[in-house]
Write an enzyme that holds these catalytic residues in place. Structure first.
Site, PDB file in Angstrom:
ATOM      1  N   VAL A  19       1.049  -1.149  -0.011  1.00  7.39           N
ATOM      2  CA  VAL A  19      -0.070   0.057  -0.008  1.00  7.39           C
ATOM      3  C   VAL A  19       0.882   1.331   0.012  1.00  7.39           C
ATOM      4  CG1 VAL A  19      -1.631   1.032   1.329  1.00  7.39           C
ATOM      5  CG2 VAL A  19      -1.750  -1.308   1.239  1.00  7.39           C
ATOM      6  N   ALA A  54       4.586   3.809   2.806  1.00  6.48           N
ATOM      7  CA  ALA A  54       4.147   2.970   2.100  1.00  6.48           C
ATOM      8  C   ALA A  54       4.328   1.751   3.187  1.00  6.48           C
ATOM      9  CB  ALA A  54       4.825   2.731   0.930  1.00  6.48           C
ATOM     10  N   LYS A  55       3.682   0.853   2.866  1.00  7.17           N
ATOM     11  CA  LYS A  55       3.832  -0.630   3.831  1.00  7.17           C
ATOM     12  C   LYS A  55       3.305  -1.858   2.827  1.00  7.17           C
ATOM     13  CE  LYS A  55       4.980  -1.338   8.271  1.00  7.17           C
ATOM     14  NZ  LYS A  55       5.565  -0.417   8.953  1.00  7.17           N
ATOM     15  N   GLY A  56       4.096  -2.823   3.178  1.00  7.80           N
ATOM     16  CA  GLY A  56       3.533  -4.049   2.563  1.00  7.80           C
ATOM     17  C   GLY A  56       3.454  -5.352   3.589  1.00  7.80           C
ATOM     18  N   ASP A  59      10.234  -5.057   8.577  1.00  2.99           N
ATOM     19  CA  ASP A  59       9.322  -4.850   9.811  1.00  2.99           C
ATOM     20  C   ASP A  59       9.057  -6.348  10.604  1.00  2.99           C
ATOM     21  OD1 ASP A  59       7.480  -2.685  10.698  1.00  2.99           O
ATOM     22  OD2 ASP A  59       5.936  -4.432  10.416  1.00  2.99           O
TER      23      ASP A  59
END
Ligand code: GLU
Length: 419
Positions: A61, A106-108, A147
């Site tokens: 995202v 952003a992050k996934g 993460d």
């Protein structure tokens, strides 16, 4: 499946609205920031060791890319969903803006418990996921990092896969890489180091000093908690308790952190550590300590247990460990809260250094890195404290306002297209 499915997204959204209201933000800018710019859902088929194929659910995202390419970690955890990933991407936008990086948020992630997979399965899943999101990542587009549930090895596989797809080595596509493949000195410890710096800034701000009677409890003894414990211990603080998903350990005279770290190296988990008493995670969160650092996962201090908290300072090492309600309640009780987007920003700051070093193919020494990290976080801490005074709000709102102020300026300058 909707953006609003998780309490975490609802909470981040509510914090944004609350800060936006206090600073009288342009409602058109606020409206845009409530939603991610882009969200990609992918299916990740993996052939398991027994020959069967299992499909995992993955996301990337990109919340906002006004200030630069997207930036934020990749999480492998059973709770990963579109909604949770969107909340984390939003927090990355505010974190990166707060500390002045030329990066968006952003992050996934993949919905999986990485402990259930063999090394070969994990590698296959990581490589296929990278291939599926390759169209939206890249050194100029969006740069993943570790993460929860991912590490330097995961980043090395991602970097290799992306490079294979393009035919040459592209280290700038991810950060948090091992040093041997273009990682930066100090990146592995940077989130915990940043937390320790922030606790020091907070102590100085309150006119106090960390001494051998300063008691600390750390919830989450992993990539963030261990280096934070190491630094605070080296400074002389008394770390009375630490915990992981197997439970916690407690010694009111203070733990020997070197021996605890050694135990975890040998045994992977804290459970069974012989030189301290066993306590539960809930008991750790309720300890009467000077500093409590929730450094594991979101949503650990909520309306259900906030009244048990006796700590005088909370350093949010994880992303979103306190709900909005818990922040408000504990602030009113006089607890000094160092908000996540400041307290755990050390990781992405050194990720930024790694990205810059990779692009220049010129690497810096550790002292330079730690000094620059310290100075960036100090500047951000001072801005948050000034903002808190100016608006007479809580520290979480202050951090959001300081961040939104910069972001709003940039969004208005760039404008909207088509207008
Ligand atoms: N996952 C970390 C965070 O939540 C680091 C992100 C990065 O280095 O890009 O801040």
């Amino acid at each position: 499946m909707s953006l609003f499915d998780s309490p975490f997204f609802q909470d981040a959204y509510a914090q944004l609205e609350s800060a936006g209201g206090i600073m009288k933000m342009d409602p058109n800018v606020l409206e845009r920031l409530k939603y991610p710019k882009r969200a990609l859902q992918v299916s990740v088929p993996v052939r398991l060791d027994d020959g069967t194929v299992k499909v995992f659910e993955g996301y990337r995202v990109q919340h906002n890319m006004t200030l630069g390419p997207g930036k934020g970690g990749i999480r492998f955890h059973p709770h990963v969903s579109l909604s949770e990933t969107a909340a984390l991407a939003m927090l990355m936008t505010f974190k990166n803006s707060l500390v002045g990086l030329p990066l968006g948020g952003a992050k996934g992630g993949i919905k999986v418990d990485p402990n259930d997979l063999s090394r070969a399965e994990l590698q296959a899943m990581t490589r296929r996921y990278t291939t599926e999101i390759a169209m939206i990542i890249g050194p100029d587009k969006d740069i993943p990092a570790p993460d929860i549930g991912t590490d330097g090895q995961t980043m090395a596989w991602m970097m290799d896969t992306y490079s294979q797809l393009n035919g040459y080595a592209i280290p700038g596509v991810v950060t948090g890489k091992p040093i041997a493949v273009g990682g930066s000195l100090g990146r592995a410890e940077s989130t915990g180091k940043g937390l320790a710096y922030c606790v020091n800034f907070a102590y100085a701000h309150l006119g106090k000093q960390i001494t051998s009677s300063t008691t600390v409890a750390i919830h989450g003894f992993g990539k963030v908690g261990i280096p934070a414990a190491n630094d605070l211990y080296a400074q002389g603080a008394k770390i009375v308790a630490v915990s992981d998903y197997t439970g916690g350990i407690y010694d009111k005279k203070g733990l020997n952190i070197h021996s605890v770290v050694e135990w975890v190296k040998q045994n992977r988990v804290l459970k069974g550590y012989p030189e301290a008493d066993a306590i539960t995670n809930e008991e750790l969160l309720a300890l009467d300590v000077d500093v409590l650092a929730p450094a594991a996962i979101d949503g650990v201090i909520t309306k259900d247990n906030m009244k048990n908290v006796k700590a005088r300072m909370i350093a949010e090492g994880a992303n979103g460990p306190l709900t909005k309600e818990a922040v408000e309640y504990l602030t009113a009780k006089g607890v000094f809260i160092i908000p996540d987007i400041l307290c755990n920003a050390g990781g992405v700051v050194v990720s930024y250094f790694e990205w810059v070093q990779g692009l220049q193919a010129f690497f810096w020494d550790l002292d330079t890195i730690n000094k620059k990290l310290h100075d960036i976080l100090k500047l951000a801490f001072d801005r948050v404290v000034d903002t808190q005074r100016k608006h007479n709000c809580n520290m979480k709102q202050a951090a959001f306002i300081a961040s939104l102020d910069r972001l709003q300026g940039a969004m208005r300058l760039r404008g909207m297209w088509p207008g």
